[in-house]
Every structure is written in structure tokens, then in C-alpha cells.
Enzyme design. Structure first.
Site, mmCIF file in Angstrom:
data_model
loop_
_atom_site.group_PDB
_atom_site.id
_atom_site.type_symbol
_atom_site.label_atom_id
_atom_site.label_comp_id
_atom_site.label_asym_id
_atom_site.label_seq_id
_atom_site.Cartn_x
_atom_site.Cartn_y
_atom_site.Cartn_z
ATOM 1 N N CYS A 99 80.511 29.164 49.620
ATOM 2 C CA CYS A 99 80.065 29.289 48.234
ATOM 3 C C CYS A 99 79.473 28.094 47.616
ATOM 4 O O CYS A 99 78.668 28.131 46.604
ATOM 5 C CB CYS A 99 80.976 30.356 47.369
ATOM 6 S SG CYS A 99 81.480 31.892 48.232
ATOM 7 N N HIS A 109 78.354 29.845 40.245
ATOM 8 C CA HIS A 109 78.243 30.834 41.250
ATOM 9 C C HIS A 109 78.520 32.288 40.855
ATOM 10 O O HIS A 109 79.769 32.471 40.223
ATOM 11 C CB HIS A 109 79.245 30.315 42.424
ATOM 12 C CG HIS A 109 79.452 31.121 43.523
ATOM 13 N ND1 HIS A 109 78.430 31.711 44.199
ATOM 14 C CD2 HIS A 109 80.574 31.454 44.127
ATOM 15 C CE1 HIS A 109 79.078 32.575 45.139
ATOM 16 N NE2 HIS A 109 80.484 32.440 45.105
ATOM 17 N N ASN A 147 77.506 39.122 45.421
ATOM 18 C CA ASN A 147 77.804 37.809 45.840
ATOM 19 C C ASN A 147 77.051 37.325 46.865
ATOM 20 O O ASN A 147 77.583 37.660 48.386
ATOM 21 C CB ASN A 147 79.313 37.600 45.864
ATOM 22 C CG ASN A 147 79.566 36.069 46.309
ATOM 23 O OD1 ASN A 147 78.828 35.240 46.650
ATOM 24 N ND2 ASN A 147 81.064 35.861 45.845
HETATM 25 C C1 LIG Z 1 88.654 41.354 44.773
HETATM 26 C C2 LIG Z 1 89.172 41.850 43.430
HETATM 27 C C3 LIG Z 1 87.930 42.547 42.831
HETATM 28 C C4 LIG Z 1 90.235 42.968 43.707
HETATM 29 O O1 LIG Z 1 90.533 43.239 42.180
HETATM 30 P P1 LIG Z 1 92.312 42.854 42.031
HETATM 31 O O2 LIG Z 1 92.535 43.650 40.717
HETATM 32 O O3 LIG Z 1 92.845 41.788 42.346
HETATM 33 O O4 LIG Z 1 92.485 44.170 42.960
HETATM 34 P P2 LIG Z 1 93.927 44.077 44.011
HETATM 35 O O5 LIG Z 1 93.403 43.180 45.273
HETATM 36 O O6 LIG Z 1 95.049 43.590 43.505
HETATM 37 O O7 LIG Z 1 94.113 45.523 44.487
HETATM 38 C C5 LIG Z 1 94.233 46.620 43.335
HETATM 39 C C6 LIG Z 1 94.238 47.940 44.037
HETATM 40 O O8 LIG Z 1 92.745 48.250 44.150
HETATM 41 C C7 LIG Z 1 92.348 48.535 45.536
HETATM 42 N N1 LIG Z 1 91.273 47.911 45.842
HETATM 43 C C8 LIG Z 1 90.658 47.101 46.596
HETATM 44 N N2 LIG Z 1 89.362 46.977 46.812
HETATM 45 C C9 LIG Z 1 88.814 48.211 46.312
HETATM 46 C C10 LIG Z 1 87.935 48.830 46.137
HETATM 47 N N3 LIG Z 1 86.507 48.509 46.606
HETATM 48 N N4 LIG Z 1 87.593 50.181 45.783
HETATM 49 C C11 LIG Z 1 88.700 50.770 45.487
HETATM 50 N N5 LIG Z 1 89.898 50.117 45.219
HETATM 51 C C12 LIG Z 1 90.063 48.804 45.797
HETATM 52 C C13 LIG Z 1 93.296 47.698 46.152
HETATM 53 O O9 LIG Z 1 93.601 48.603 47.395
HETATM 54 C C14 LIG Z 1 94.607 48.069 45.384
HETATM 55 O O10 LIG Z 1 95.214 49.396 45.693
HETATM 56 P P3 LIG Z 1 96.915 49.528 45.488
HETATM 57 O O11 LIG Z 1 97.271 49.047 44.236
HETATM 58 O O12 LIG Z 1 96.860 50.885 45.895
HETATM 59 O O13 LIG Z 1 97.353 48.666 46.484
HETATM 60 C C15 LIG Z 1 89.707 40.673 42.814
HETATM 61 O O14 LIG Z 1 90.878 40.123 43.297
HETATM 62 C C16 LIG Z 1 88.751 39.593 42.606
HETATM 63 O O15 LIG Z 1 87.628 39.587 42.081
HETATM 64 N N6 LIG Z 1 88.876 38.521 43.417
HETATM 65 C C17 LIG Z 1 87.945 37.322 43.450
HETATM 66 C C18 LIG Z 1 86.994 37.556 44.604
HETATM 67 C C19 LIG Z 1 85.671 36.647 44.599
HETATM 68 O O16 LIG Z 1 85.282 36.378 43.573
HETATM 69 N N7 LIG Z 1 85.543 36.266 45.691
HETATM 70 C C20 LIG Z 1 84.493 35.447 45.978
HETATM 71 C C21 LIG Z 1 84.739 33.895 45.899
HETATM 72 S S1 LIG Z 1 83.627 33.175 46.377
#
Ligand SMILES: CC(C)(COP(=O)(O)OP(=O)(O)OC[C@H]1O[C@@H](n2cnc3c(N)ncnc32)[C@H](O)[C@@H]1OP(=O)(O)O)[C@@H](O)C(=O)NCCC(=O)NCCS
Length: 331
Positions: free
Chosen positions: A113, A258, A288
Site C-alpha cells: 500500500c 491511502h 482499497n
Molecule cells: C476489517 C475491518 C473492517 C473489520 O472490522 P472490525 O470491527 O475490526 O471487525 P472484526 O474483525 O473484529 O469482526 C467483527 C465481526 O464482524 C464479522 N465480519 C468481518 N468481516 C465481515 C463482513 N465483510 N461482513 C459481515 N461481517 C463481517 C467478523 O466475523 C466478526 O464477527 P464475530 O463478532 O461474530 O466474530 C477492520 O478491522 C478494519 O477496517 N481494519 C483495517 C483494514 C484495512 O484498512 N486494511 C487495509 C490496510 S492497507
């Protein structure tokens, strides 16, 4: 001191629009979950056979047109991608071949990224040292072919997408504008928090049936860890690069961050105390696109007049590695 400046910008995304509803038919997710957690409404994914180099070529043609240059005027290519068409050689030489320019150097940069910011720093150093005059910098990615589209991969698959951005850099004439400073970092302790394990040269064969069955060829991410670091490292880096140029956050005309996730961008905006008119986000439309997010946003801002000659611009990125960094530019 000689500086480099932007002569042209361009971008290209695949025609195929993939909505959140389309994803919800493939995996257990909803439009509402994706919009709330990531800000993404839709993204572009390639059709079968469409490649990263194809997109980079289209982006390059637009950037060359803006710069009023022909491909033959280029002296070097820096190509940032974490998703090359092939394991080897890199995408730079394939783009060179399509552009029909022989023997100029073509360097691939693998900084995920942060690839575009890292690539800019290489091109800038080449221009300032007068090794090369006109350098094409690409950020392009095809992530859609490396995503687990089952429910197990939903935390990654809803975020990542395909696209390409290109810029042409050259020496600044007036000694005034141009790239002012960089701030670059990495922290390998977190390498496995956002990575693709296989294929890899440490495996023999480089990818096995077992690895594929276990999904180790898919992009994998610990979203919470990425989030936690991104919201600290990007603002830290923006402050560092501004301070290196003797500027404060108030002087910033535009921050292009980004496009990892709208929530990360919003947290950073709040941390830095930036107004709405000082930031630009387009993740709603493109998702992204890894190394391509910044040059895509840059081209949109240039063509829409959001960025004017003399404006202070900072571009900042964070991603796999972890690697992060910023560039400050007097446009
Ligand atoms: C990925 C992201 C959106 C997940 O959000 P979060 O609030 O951290 O969610 P979690 O991973 O803790 O998951 C919460 C719940 O949502 C669920 N979940 C994850 N992805 C899901 C989706 N696409 N749809 C529905 N539910 C989803 C998980 O399974 C989890 O369920 P559970 O509570 O039953 O276990 C978040 O962590 C994020 O934005 N991270 C940064 C990612 C990023 O920017 N990456 C690129 C960097 S270059």
C-alpha cells in the site's frame, strides 16, 4: 537545489463495477456492514484476462497526454505493485514493452500500500541526482484474483480492489514548486499481519495443493492490528514530513491518504484536526486498490481543480510490511 515536479497524472480502473450486494450473494455479508465498517459502496474488479499492466498502460497514456509527452520521452520507469502479473520478471518491463520504448530502466517496487510513495522517492532521487530526467511512476494492483470469496475471507474480500494510477515526474524549472520531502518507515515485526504467504521461494514446490486447499495463496489480514497501527503511523508521518518542510498542519491545502478504509481516514482527519476541505476520499467508489489509491485520488483532484499550482499537498500511506510513509509537495 534541483527538485522534481509532477508533469502529468492519469488513472484507469476496470469497467466492471462490483457492488456490495453482489458480494453479499457470494459470502455472508451485507451492504450495510460494508458501508458502516469500511465506507465502501462499490469497487472495480478486472474481467478474466485483463491485467495490471493493461490498466497501467491506460493510466500512463492519460498521464503522458497531460504532460504533452510521448512514451519515447521517458527516461525510466518505477512500477509499484504487490500483485505483479507474474512472479518474475516484474511489471515494469511488460509496461515498457507495451509502450514500445526499448532499453530504458524499469524498476519494480514492492512496498504494497505504500508502494506509490516509496516509488516516488526513488524517482525523485533519480531526478535530483540528474541520473534520469523524466520518470514514469506507476501504482497498480489486481487484488481481485487473490481474494477468498467465501465467508471465511469476507473481512478482506470486501475491502480490496483493482486499479492503476500513473504520474510523470521531471525536473522543476522555476526552483519553486515540486517534491519537498519524504518520510519513510517500515516495521517487519508485523509482516504477517497483512500478507500473502504463498507462492514463495522458501517452499519447494513454491505452491502446493495443500497450501491452496488451506487458502494460503489468498491475501490475509489481521484487520484490528492493521487499523490500530494505521491510525497512529499515518498522522505521525504527516506531522514529520510537514515539519521537515517547515510547515504546520494548518498550511496543508490537501491531504491524500491511502484509501485503506474510510474509518481510518476519518480517525486520521480528526487526529490532525483537518477540515473537510483539506482531505479527499474516493474509497466509496473504488475500494482499497493498494499502491494505486493515491495516484488515482491525485489524478481526480488535479483534473477537477481541487489542486492548484502552489498548493501544499501531502500524500501518506500505510500498509503491509508494515510499511508507511509520506511525501510533501508544493504543487
Ligand atoms: C476489517 C475491518 C473492517 C473489520 O472490522 P472490525 O470491527 O475490526 O471487525 P472484526 O474483525 O473484529 O469482526 C467483527 C465481526 O464482524 C464479522 N465480519 C468481518 N468481516 C465481515 C463482513 N465483510 N461482513 C459481515 N461481517 C463481517 C467478523 O466475523 C466478526 O464477527 P464475530 O463478532 O461474530 O466474530 C477492520 O478491522 C478494519 O477496517 N481494519 C483495517 C483494514 C484495512 O484498512 N486494511 C487495509 C490496510 S492497507
Amino acid at each position: 537545489m534541483l527538485r522534481s515536479r509532477f508533469l502529468g497524472t492519469g488513472f484507469a480502473v476496470p469497467d466492471r463495477v462490483v457492488s456490495n450486494d453482489e458480494l453479499s450473494r457470494l459470502m455472508d455479508t451485507t451492504d450495510e456492514w460494508i458501508r458502516t465498517r469500511t465506507g465502501i459502496h462499490e469497487r472495480r474488479w478486472v474481467k478474466e484476462g485483463e491485467t495490471g499492466v493493461d490498466l497501467a498502460l491506460r493510466a500512463t497514456e492519460r498521464a503522458l497526454e497531460m504532460a504533452d509527452m510521448a512514451a519515447g520521452d521517458l527516461d525510466a520507469i518505477v512500477y509499484a505493485t504487490s500483485s505483479p502479473d507474474h512472479f518474475a520478471p516484474g511489471n515494469g518491463v511488460y509496461l515498457q514493452r507495451l509502450l514500445g520504448i526499448s532499453t530504458i530502466p524499469a524498476l519494480d517496487v514492492r512496498a504494497q500500500c505504500s508502494g506509490f510513495v516509496y516509488g516516488l522517492s526513488v524517482a525523485d532521487a533519480w531526478i535530483r541526482s540528474q541520473q534520469y530526467r523524466r520518470v514514469l511512476v506507476i501504482g497498480s494492483e489486481i487484488q481481485s484474483t487473490g481474494l477468498d470469496l467465501s465467508t471465511a475471507g469476507r473481512h478482506v474480500a470486501v475491502i480490496f480492489a483493482d486499479g492503476a494510477g500513473a504520474v510523470v515526474l521531471g525536473p522543476a524549472d522555476d526552483g519553486d514548486g515540486g517534491i519537498l520531502a519524504f518520510d519513510l518507515h517500515s516495521e517487519g515485526n508485523y509482516a504477517e499481519k497483512l500478507w500473502v504467504d504463498s507462492p514463495g521461494s522458501m517452499y519447494h514446490p513454491r505452491v502446493s495443493r495443500e497450501q491452496i486447499e488451506a487458502g494460503r495463496h489468498f491475501l490475509e489480514m489481521d484487520g484490528r492490528e492493521v487499523f490500530r497501527h494505521a491510525v497512529v503511523r499515518m498522522p505521525e508521518s504527516v506531522r514529520a514530513v510537514l515539519s521537515a518542510t517547515g510547515n504546520a498542519v494548518e498550511n496543508l491545502k490537501l491531504l491524500l491518504a491511502h484509501q485503506a478504509n474510510l474509518r481510518i481516514a476519518e480517525a486520521m482527519q480528526k487526529d490532525l484536526g483537518l477540515r473537510e476541505d483539506q482531505v479527499y476520499n474516493n474509497i466509496m467508489r473504488y475500494g482499497n486498490t493498494t499502491a494505486a489509491t493515491i495516484p488515482i485520488a491525485l489524478d481526480e483532484c488535479v483534473r477537477s481543480g481541487r489542486l492548484q499550482r502552489g498548493d501544499l499537498l501531502v500524500m501518506t500511506a500505510f500498509g503491509s510490511g508494515f510499511m508507511w510513509g509520506s511525501a510533501a509537495v508544493r504543487w
